[in-house]
Enzyme design. Sequence first.
Site, PDB file in Angstrom:
ATOM      1  N   HIS A   1      -6.476  -5.790   6.332  1.00 14.94           N
ATOM      2  CA  HIS A   1      -6.281  -7.145   5.826  1.00 14.94           C
ATOM      3  C   HIS A   1      -5.635  -8.063   6.854  1.00 14.94           C
ATOM      4  CE1 HIS A   1      -6.123 -10.253   2.884  1.00 14.94           C
ATOM      5  NE2 HIS A   1      -4.819 -10.246   2.757  1.00 14.94           N
TER       6      HIS A   1
ATOM      7  N   SER B   1      -5.487 -14.746   3.449  1.00 15.72           N
ATOM      8  CA  SER B   1      -5.321 -14.076   2.164  1.00 15.72           C
ATOM      9  C   SER B   1      -5.317 -15.130   1.047  1.00 15.72           C
ATOM     10  CB  SER B   1      -4.046 -13.229   2.173  1.00 15.72           C
ATOM     11  OG  SER B   1      -4.022 -12.342   1.079  1.00 15.72           O
TER      12      SER B   1
ATOM     13  N   ASP C   1     -10.966  -4.199   5.589  1.00 19.39           N
ATOM     14  CA  ASP C   1      -9.984  -4.780   4.675  1.00 19.39           C
ATOM     15  C   ASP C   1     -10.060  -4.072   3.326  1.00 19.39           C
ATOM     16  OD1 ASP C   1      -8.373  -6.395   3.077  1.00 19.39           O
ATOM     17  OD2 ASP C   1      -8.976  -8.231   4.103  1.00 19.39           O
TER      18      ASP C   1
END
Length: 710
Positions: free
Chosen positions: A687, A580, A655
Amino acid sequence: MNKILILALSCIIAISSFGQSKKITLEQGVLGQSREFRADKLSGFQWIPNTNNYVYFTNKITKMISANSTDNKVKDLLTLEEINKSLATTLKSLSGITWIDANTILVTEGTKYFTFSLATKSGTNIQETPKTAENPTFDSAKQNLAFTEKNNLCFLNKNKEKIVVTNETNEAIVSGQFFARSEFGISNGIFWSPKSKYLAFYQKDQTEVADYPLLDINETPGKLVSIKYPMIGQKSEKPRVGIYNLASQKTVYISPRGNQDDYLTNLSWTPDEKYVLIAELNRGQNDMSLNVYDAQTGTFVRTILNEKNDKWVEPEHDAFFPSNKSNNLVWISEKDGFDTLYYYSIEGKLIKQLTNNKFPVREIIGSNSAGTEIYFKSTGENPTNMLVYKVDLKGNQTLITKEQGVHNCIPNFDGSYFFDEYSNHLTPSVSLLYNKNLKAKTLLVSDNKYADYQMGAAEIKIIKSADGTTDLYTRLIKPSNFDPTKKYPVFVYLYGGPHAQMITNSYLDGANLWMYWMAEQGYLVFTIDNRGSDNRGFAFESVIHGRLGVNEIDDQMKGVDYLKSLPYVDGNRLAIHGWSFGGFMTTSIMLRKPDVFKVGVAGGPVTDWKYYEVMYGERYMDTPAENQKGFDEASTLNYVNNLKGKLLLIHGTSDDTVVMQNNFALLKKFIEAEKQVDFFAYPMHKHNVTGKDRVHLMTKVLNYVIENNK
């Protein structure tokens, strides 16, 4: 800084290698930390309402034990078998049980809800939602049950009659669910008033928000699934707050007083049900007003407070009412540098600044029944801690938790007892009970679940930030057979972004167990919390504004300098991995500091901030129209020609947080630049890659590092 504190931070986990014959497998390292290696705790601890008695679960959450705080004598209170027999349910555990009163609990099985009497060991089915219902939310009396169906809001009244609150045919108008993509502390969209006269709810109009395509491969042919994804600088949600009056069966709506796409957040009810408080934040997120609205008419009454900041204002907590007999409220604000408690009247008068610390309040966990004491979590002087304090309405502050570490504290109804569970660098878990004089009785001390395993040591130290002014915390994990005369490769794990702190004074120091597995493969595993990360105050966190990646990378490079200063580090064999924001940091460092790391693995990375969502992205970067230079500087797409090391990019194909366009855009640039990189996709994962597939993920990540960092 206190010398004793520095010594404590620099100490090493003293896990003797004597008798440690077992080796942790990578699967255990990924899945076992919260399962087989989970510390012993009083599972499911709850106070019985308005008493000094408490309960917890044993026998794999199939038995409820009760105890009295005075003498801590325990007795069996309830078994899973008794509930299933009485209610004709097939529950597998007692988890999820909540209290209605001192003798009655609420039991849930699927769409069915039961009250159960502990005195008679009998129960009643009180509600049953449709199978299509989501977001079920009871009122405080556990009688009316609100829920959503698709994009609309309904509720079942105490007579089990279904009441339709909204009936929008436009599926882009969504009621009763979170909005603003769960920013600003938003986790739900349904708010019953204290006595259930009203039902308030968030509503978002996403009609003008762009559709983003995701592919569902579970059907033949594959199916397109469109989600609403407001990218930075583009059309965003238009919020409203609805207030449904149960008596009149009418709904009034509150819209932003500024622009239609400003934010309405942090909704709370006054104890007397007359008013709703809402924080209104402009889309630029630098001007926030806490406003009061009349619950019956929805009309604006007054602004209690206003905050402005050139960088950002981020309200994350609802107004807190210490007493159910007063509309005086506590507001958490970072305006003076650290999250601080301010006590206001409903008329907007600041009665008292309750805390004045050079460390942040993390959250309010409650107040006593008299409304004279407020209990809150805070780091204290050491930002790796999470301690619990109380403060009275005159601002007299007292530390409740005496041991350093990360604490989870639950006060009883009148503040005469506090249950506390904590861990720290040397302590797996301890469960305590504090009395009103803050004298503690130990209820449970966990064994060290790793005692029979070969595990290395974690070392916590402090270095200076790149500007030389700020302390940064580091964690270095060494293998169990560490030899200071040898040279070791280093695996750097990082996140580096807002709202995350990788190093804490908890057992294993905030590390994942797989990091200790990696150390046993002959690696040093290193992490540093750079400027911009959590729990350090506004100045520390806001240096990232408008230039994401700049100061964060500079601090990470100070971490590299520190590593290379150690005689046992092989500075030519450094690897880096993050997910991320950590994926953004990994790709940024591999491309902007190409001579530092030999290998990088970036998961779910933001590669260009113009592809990220409005709420988070515009807070930290503004918009491209306002800050094109900052967007160009942060875009990894502009540095692909610099790549020298081996780079693996990973993404979940579903995602909906960091959309896959980020990685595809970067891959396209690498191809155009004739640069070879590796790419791996996890079909249908969002994600985060979760479940057993996470073992596959970490095997992929760590094998890639080991194979390419020789």
